[in-house]
Write a protein that holds these residues in place. Structure first.
Motif, PDB file in Angstrom:
ATOM      1  N   VAL A   1     -56.573  -0.090 -32.803  1.00  0.00           N
ATOM      2  CA  VAL A   1     -55.774  -0.865 -31.847  1.00  0.00           C
ATOM      3  C   VAL A   1     -55.701  -2.314 -32.324  1.00  0.00           C
ATOM      4  CG1 VAL A   1     -55.548  -1.599 -29.442  1.00  0.00           C
ATOM      5  CG2 VAL A   1     -56.561   0.623 -29.974  1.00  0.00           C
ATOM      6  N   THR A   2     -54.496  -2.812 -32.517  1.00  0.00           N
ATOM      7  CA  THR A   2     -54.348  -4.224 -32.862  1.00  0.00           C
ATOM      8  C   THR A   2     -53.609  -4.925 -31.730  1.00  0.00           C
ATOM      9  OG1 THR A   2     -52.310  -3.765 -34.071  1.00  0.00           O
ATOM     10  CG2 THR A   2     -54.310  -3.881 -35.361  1.00  0.00           C
ATOM     11  N   ILE A   3     -54.103  -6.102 -31.412  1.00  0.00           N
ATOM     12  CA  ILE A   3     -53.484  -6.920 -30.368  1.00  0.00           C
ATOM     13  C   ILE A   3     -53.070  -8.239 -30.992  1.00  0.00           C
ATOM     14  CG2 ILE A   3     -53.830  -8.073 -28.149  1.00  0.00           C
ATOM     15  CD1 ILE A   3     -55.838  -5.901 -27.417  1.00  0.00           C
ATOM     16  N   ASP A   4     -51.792  -8.508 -30.952  1.00  0.00           N
ATOM     17  CA  ASP A   4     -51.256  -9.730 -31.560  1.00  0.00           C
ATOM     18  C   ASP A   4     -51.673  -9.848 -33.020  1.00  0.00           C
ATOM     19  OD1 ASP A   4     -49.417 -11.569 -30.862  1.00  0.00           O
ATOM     20  OD2 ASP A   4     -50.722 -12.734 -29.552  1.00  0.00           O
ATOM     21  N   GLY A   5     -51.670  -8.718 -33.714  1.00  0.00           N
ATOM     22  CA  GLY A   5     -51.949  -8.726 -35.148  1.00  0.00           C
ATOM     23  C   GLY A   5     -53.413  -8.652 -35.517  1.00  0.00           C
ATOM     24  N   GLU A   6     -54.314  -8.759 -34.543  1.00  0.00           N
ATOM     25  CA  GLU A   6     -55.747  -8.709 -34.829  1.00  0.00           C
ATOM     26  C   GLU A   6     -56.311  -7.373 -34.362  1.00  0.00           C
ATOM     27  OE1 GLU A   6     -57.480 -11.121 -36.346  1.00  0.00           O
ATOM     28  OE2 GLU A   6     -55.683 -12.357 -36.537  1.00  0.00           O
TER      29      GLU A   6
ATOM     30  N   TYR B   1     -56.400  -1.864 -22.274  1.00  0.00           N
ATOM     31  CA  TYR B   1     -56.165  -3.096 -23.035  1.00  0.00           C
ATOM     32  C   TYR B   1     -55.226  -3.996 -22.240  1.00  0.00           C
ATOM     33  CZ  TYR B   1     -57.972   0.033 -26.541  1.00  0.00           C
ATOM     34  OH  TYR B   1     -58.764   0.929 -27.196  1.00  0.00           O
ATOM     35  N   THR B   2     -55.612  -5.230 -22.107  1.00  0.00           N
ATOM     36  CA  THR B   2     -54.798  -6.198 -21.366  1.00  0.00           C
ATOM     37  C   THR B   2     -54.460  -7.367 -22.284  1.00  0.00           C
ATOM     38  OG1 THR B   2     -55.855  -5.596 -19.275  1.00  0.00           O
ATOM     39  CG2 THR B   2     -54.713  -7.719 -19.348  1.00  0.00           C
ATOM     40  N   HIS B   3     -53.177  -7.675 -22.384  1.00  0.00           N
ATOM     41  CA  HIS B   3     -52.771  -8.824 -23.199  1.00  0.00           C
ATOM     42  C   HIS B   3     -51.378  -9.266 -22.762  1.00  0.00           C
ATOM     43  CE1 HIS B   3     -52.920 -11.564 -26.545  1.00  0.00           C
ATOM     44  NE2 HIS B   3     -51.737 -11.153 -26.971  1.00  0.00           N
ATOM     45  N   ASN B   4     -51.142 -10.540 -22.869  1.00  0.00           N
ATOM     46  CA  ASN B   4     -49.820 -11.094 -22.589  1.00  0.00           C
ATOM     47  C   ASN B   4     -49.356 -10.795 -21.160  1.00  0.00           C
ATOM     48  OD1 ASN B   4     -48.113 -12.753 -24.010  1.00  0.00           O
ATOM     49  ND2 ASN B   4     -46.669 -11.132 -24.524  1.00  0.00           N
ATOM     50  N   GLY B   5     -50.330 -10.564 -20.289  1.00  0.00           N
ATOM     51  CA  GLY B   5     -49.999 -10.322 -18.884  1.00  0.00           C
ATOM     52  C   GLY B   5     -49.745  -8.868 -18.529  1.00  0.00           C
ATOM     53  N   TYR B   6     -49.938  -7.957 -19.500  1.00  0.00           N
ATOM     54  CA  TYR B   6     -49.691  -6.534 -19.242  1.00  0.00           C
ATOM     55  C   TYR B   6     -50.936  -5.713 -19.583  1.00  0.00           C
ATOM     56  CZ  TYR B   6     -44.958  -8.340 -19.395  1.00  0.00           C
ATOM     57  OH  TYR B   6     -43.827  -9.093 -19.164  1.00  0.00           O
TER      58      TYR B   6
ATOM     59  N   SER C   1     -48.775   1.914 -17.955  1.00  0.00           N
ATOM     60  CA  SER C   1     -48.540   0.542 -18.428  1.00  0.00           C
ATOM     61  C   SER C   1     -47.673  -0.176 -17.410  1.00  0.00           C
ATOM     62  CB  SER C   1     -47.830   0.556 -19.789  1.00  0.00           C
ATOM     63  OG  SER C   1     -47.434  -0.756 -20.141  1.00  0.00           O
ATOM     64  N   ASP C   2     -47.979  -1.430 -17.197  1.00  0.00           N
ATOM     65  CA  ASP C   2     -47.152  -2.207 -16.271  1.00  0.00           C
ATOM     66  C   ASP C   2     -46.168  -3.112 -17.016  1.00  0.00           C
ATOM     67  OD1 ASP C   2     -48.885  -4.030 -17.297  1.00  0.00           O
ATOM     68  OD2 ASP C   2     -49.736  -4.686 -15.384  1.00  0.00           O
ATOM     69  N   CYS C   3     -45.943  -2.799 -18.305  1.00  0.00           N
ATOM     70  CA  CYS C   3     -44.978  -3.594 -19.070  1.00  0.00           C
ATOM     71  C   CYS C   3     -43.562  -3.254 -18.598  1.00  0.00           C
ATOM     72  CB  CYS C   3     -45.123  -3.330 -20.571  1.00  0.00           C
ATOM     73  SG  CYS C   3     -44.627  -1.683 -21.084  1.00  0.00           S
ATOM     74  N   PRO C   4     -42.591  -4.137 -18.830  1.00  0.00           N
ATOM     75  CA  PRO C   4     -41.247  -3.889 -18.276  1.00  0.00           C
ATOM     76  C   PRO C   4     -40.487  -2.746 -18.952  1.00  0.00           C
ATOM     77  CG  PRO C   4     -41.274  -5.931 -19.553  1.00  0.00           C
ATOM     78  CD  PRO C   4     -42.685  -5.466 -19.456  1.00  0.00           C
ATOM     79  N   THR C   5     -40.699  -2.538 -20.244  1.00  0.00           N
ATOM     80  CA  THR C   5     -39.888  -1.528 -20.940  1.00  0.00           C
ATOM     81  C   THR C   5     -40.492  -0.135 -20.860  1.00  0.00           C
ATOM     82  OG1 THR C   5     -41.023  -1.949 -23.029  1.00  0.00           O
ATOM     83  CG2 THR C   5     -39.031  -3.234 -22.581  1.00  0.00           C
TER      84      THR C   5
ATOM     85  N   GLY D   1     -50.928   7.977 -39.282  1.00  0.00           N
ATOM     86  CA  GLY D   1     -49.657   7.328 -39.607  1.00  0.00           C
ATOM     87  C   GLY D   1     -48.783   7.123 -38.389  1.00  0.00           C
ATOM     88  N   GLN D   2     -49.049   7.867 -37.318  1.00  0.00           N
ATOM     89  CA  GLN D   2     -48.231   7.696 -36.110  1.00  0.00           C
ATOM     90  C   GLN D   2     -48.774   6.529 -35.279  1.00  0.00           C
ATOM     91  OE1 GLN D   2     -48.518  11.709 -34.426  1.00  0.00           O
ATOM     92  NE2 GLN D   2     -46.402  12.070 -35.042  1.00  0.00           N
ATOM     93  N   SER D   3     -47.890   5.922 -34.509  1.00  0.00           N
ATOM     94  CA  SER D   3     -48.340   4.785 -33.715  1.00  0.00           C
ATOM     95  C   SER D   3     -47.588   4.685 -32.401  1.00  0.00           C
ATOM     96  CB  SER D   3     -48.181   3.484 -34.511  1.00  0.00           C
ATOM     97  OG  SER D   3     -46.845   3.317 -34.916  1.00  0.00           O
ATOM     98  N   ILE D   4     -48.212   4.006 -31.484  1.00  0.00           N
ATOM     99  CA  ILE D   4     -47.596   3.666 -30.194  1.00  0.00           C
ATOM    100  C   ILE D   4     -47.520   2.141 -30.149  1.00  0.00           C
ATOM    101  CG2 ILE D   4     -47.820   3.751 -27.688  1.00  0.00           C
ATOM    102  CD1 ILE D   4     -49.583   6.255 -28.066  1.00  0.00           C
ATOM    103  N   VAL D   5     -46.377   1.640 -29.788  1.00  0.00           N
ATOM    104  CA  VAL D   5     -46.179   0.187 -29.787  1.00  0.00           C
ATOM    105  C   VAL D   5     -45.811  -0.272 -28.383  1.00  0.00           C
ATOM    106  CG1 VAL D   5     -44.812  -1.716 -30.702  1.00  0.00           C
ATOM    107  CG2 VAL D   5     -45.397   0.216 -32.184  1.00  0.00           C
ATOM    108  N   CYS D   6     -46.463  -1.316 -27.937  1.00  0.00           N
ATOM    109  CA  CYS D   6     -46.043  -1.983 -26.696  1.00  0.00           C
ATOM    110  C   CYS D   6     -45.692  -3.419 -27.068  1.00  0.00           C
ATOM    111  CB  CYS D   6     -47.139  -1.953 -25.635  1.00  0.00           C
ATOM    112  SG  CYS D   6     -46.585  -2.731 -24.091  1.00  0.00           S
ATOM    113  N   LEU D   7     -44.417  -3.680 -27.220  1.00  0.00           N
ATOM    114  CA  LEU D   7     -43.992  -5.016 -27.643  1.00  0.00           C
ATOM    115  C   LEU D   7     -44.294  -6.083 -26.594  1.00  0.00           C
ATOM    116  CD1 LEU D   7     -40.611  -4.422 -29.499  1.00  0.00           C
ATOM    117  CD2 LEU D   7     -42.774  -5.147 -30.476  1.00  0.00           C
ATOM    118  N   PRO D   8     -44.032  -5.809 -25.309  1.00  0.00           N
ATOM    119  CA  PRO D   8     -44.324  -6.869 -24.330  1.00  0.00           C
ATOM    120  C   PRO D   8     -45.799  -7.286 -24.349  1.00  0.00           C
ATOM    121  CG  PRO D   8     -42.926  -5.185 -23.349  1.00  0.00           C
ATOM    122  CD  PRO D   8     -43.362  -4.657 -24.687  1.00  0.00           C
ATOM    123  N   ALA D   9     -46.694  -6.311 -24.500  1.00  0.00           N
ATOM    124  CA  ALA D   9     -48.124  -6.629 -24.534  1.00  0.00           C
ATOM    125  C   ALA D   9     -48.592  -6.975 -25.940  1.00  0.00           C
ATOM    126  CB  ALA D   9     -48.939  -5.449 -24.003  1.00  0.00           C
ATOM    127  N   ARG D  10     -47.734  -6.775 -26.931  1.00  0.00           N
ATOM    128  CA  ARG D  10     -48.045  -7.010 -28.336  1.00  0.00           C
ATOM    129  C   ARG D  10     -49.256  -6.193 -28.786  1.00  0.00           C
ATOM    130  NH1 ARG D  10     -44.869 -11.057 -30.082  1.00  0.00           N
ATOM    131  NH2 ARG D  10     -46.105 -11.571 -31.903  1.00  0.00           N
TER     132      ARG D  10
END
Lengths: 354, 151
Positions: free
Chosen positions: B47-52, B69-74, B105-109, B122-131
């Motif tokens: 799991v990476t959050i904001d690149g870390e 995981y909580t980040h960026n308000g989501y 997830s409580d992200c908008p998308t 190799g597969q991944s799940i991405v949450c852009l709003p939460a980064r």
């Protein structure tokens, strides 16, 4: 006894030193980094002795381009151009002139199906801010006269828009960035790499086992199933980009609205296609070309897309895979460079055209 | 003239043990290198959050408890999921593909939730709003599996 201990320690030292100094095998040494940029998640995997440095140089290059091309960063060159209507470009910003020239060329080639000045209409639909809404026809009628790619003028150190215009590079920036990564890979002597820039893939070289990279095309009918593919492209030294109506959308009053806006109508393109994949070799400029063409051909629809592919020698420049709403997969490939393996279990009818 | 061999030059048990130790050391180091620094091996969720990198775990650990995981308000909740090939009641035990997914997830998308279950390296799940990016690494290598998916 002292001799034996000396022998043991010497062997240990040599072994450890040898381990550390063993040159990295370009077939196995690799670095993978994930980058969130340009409103998407990117995964870059580089191989070779300098793979870590190359991967992070890729991230730097992408961040630099994002700082230039972002429409949401108020300090970016694009934002300042949109706000002021014209912009003198500093030496660090001359790359904006390059991408604008390319965008202008694709606008001309596609008869306006690719148009970066569609930005105000995209904003009206809320796709820029994720605040989705269906704009009133009166609002679209007010905005559509601003959509005219021919009004953008570019010089080496300056760019200007027509009155009231703004631009959005979202349909070309990632492809342009993929092209920039080729420069990084050359500079760092990367023998092979795979860069997935959110629907834009750069397959650099081949896989460590010597076979082409295998790049699947998502089945638009099952976008939430990662295993559901319409087929697999085998790519080596190639760009590939997919634009699809399933990638970004919202629903209102039971109707789905996707993010690929037809510059002619100001509405989500209703072309009978659900996805368009364009692939081409890694020659300069082709990353942006694949990105722009995938959007333009989606807007054009099957018939015009095929006509475009066959015209202007484009058939010799790129391959394409169209997925239609009526359950067909149309594969157009005159080059024979990129093998396409259909997924026979997908339920689609496959057609190859030339 | 005959030469008498010096007793000090005869191999002893200690010499043999030294040679054996060196051999074992070499084999151990060769094994370490062969492993390739952990590129393959057990399936692992990173799991990476904001690149870390923020977390790394075996999917089976989700049996104990979901991960949040909580980040960026989501906030995202990651759970172990099974993509049933048959309705669960028709097959005991149920047949399907197990993997991990974002259940809530409580992200908008909510693209992260819609991604569904991922089960292969190799597969991944991405949450852009939460980064947040959740990526599976390692696991059984499948040369026919796609290296990337367009779309």
């Amino acid at each position: 006894m002292k001799g034996r201990i000396f022998c043991l320690w010497t062997a240990l030292l040599l072994a450890l030193t040898g381990c550390a100094m063993t040159p990295a095998d370009p077939d196995t040494a690799r670095e993978s980094i994930q980058v969130i940029a340009m409103d998407t998640a990117m995964l870059i995997t580089t191989y070779g002795e300098r793979s870590p440095a190359a991967a992070y140089a890729c991230e730097d290059a992408i961040r630099e381009l994002e700082a230039l091309f972002s429409r949401t960063d108020p300090d970016s060159a694009v934002s300042r151009l949109n706000a002021a209507g014209s912009l003198e470009l500093s030496e660090e910003e001359t790359e904006l002139a390059g991408i604008l020239r390319q965008a202008g060329r694709y606008y001309e080639q596609t008869g306006g199906a690719f148009d970066i000045t569609v930005a105000p209409v995209v904003s009206a639909w809320g796709f820029t801010t994720d605040s989705f809404q269906v704009p009133a026809q009166s609002e679209l009628d007010r905005l559509l006269p601003l959509v005219d790619g021919s009004a953008v003028t570019v010089e080496d150190r300056a760019a200007a828009l027509g009155p009231g215009q703004s631009i959005d590079l979202g349909a070309i920036a990632k492809g342009y960035a993929a092209g920039r990564l080729c420069t990084v890979f050359n500079e760092y002597e990367v023998p092979r790499a795979l860069a997935d820039l959110g629907g834009n893939v750069l397959a650099w070289g081949d896989r460590p086992d010597g076979t082409p990279w295998r790049v699947g095309i998502q089945d638009p009918a099952h976008p939430d199933d990662k295993e559901a593919l319409v087929g697999v492209l085998e790519l080596a030294d190639a760009f590939a980009v997919t634009s699809g109506s399933y990638q970004r959308y919202f629903e209102q009053d039971g109707k789905r609205y996707h993010h690929i806006i037809d510059p002619a109508t100001g509405k989500p393109a209703d072309s009978g296609l659900t996805s368009v994949t364009v692939a081409a070799g890694t020659e300069a400029g082709n990353g942006a070309m694949c990105d722009a063409y995938s959007t333009a051909l989606f807007t054009m629809g099957e018939e015009k897309a095929l006509e475009f592919w066959r015209s202007q020698e484009n058939g010799a420049l790129f391959s394409m895979v169209l997925v239609t709403e009526d359950g067909r997969v149309v594969v157009a490939d005159q080059i024979g460079r990129f093998a396409f393996t259909p997924n026979e279990d997908s339920g689609y009818v496959y057609e190859t055209v030339s | 003239m005959s030469m008498r061999r010096s007793p000090e030059l005869r191999p002893t048990v200690w010499d043999g043990l030294t040679a054996l130790a060196v051999l074992l050391l070499a084999l151990g180091l060769a094994f370490f290198q062969w492993r390739g620094g952990g590129e393959s091996g057990e399936l692992t969720a990173v799991v990476t959050i904001d690149g870390e990198e923020a977390d790394r775990f075996a999917p089976a650990e989700l049996l104990n408890a979901p991960r949040t995981y909580t980040h960026n308000g989501y906030t995202l909740e990651v759970v172990l999921g099974v993509d049933y090939e048959n309705p669960p009641l028709n097959a005991l035990p149920p047949v399907g593909t197990s993997g991990i997914c974002v259940a809530v997830s409580d992200c908008p998308t909510r693209d992260c939730v819609r991604t569904g279950i991922i089960s292969r390296g190799g597969q991944s799940i991405v949450c852009l709003p939460a980064r947040v990016i959740i990526r599976l690494e390692g696991g059984a290598a499948d040369p026919d599996a796609p290296d990337a998916v367009l779309g």
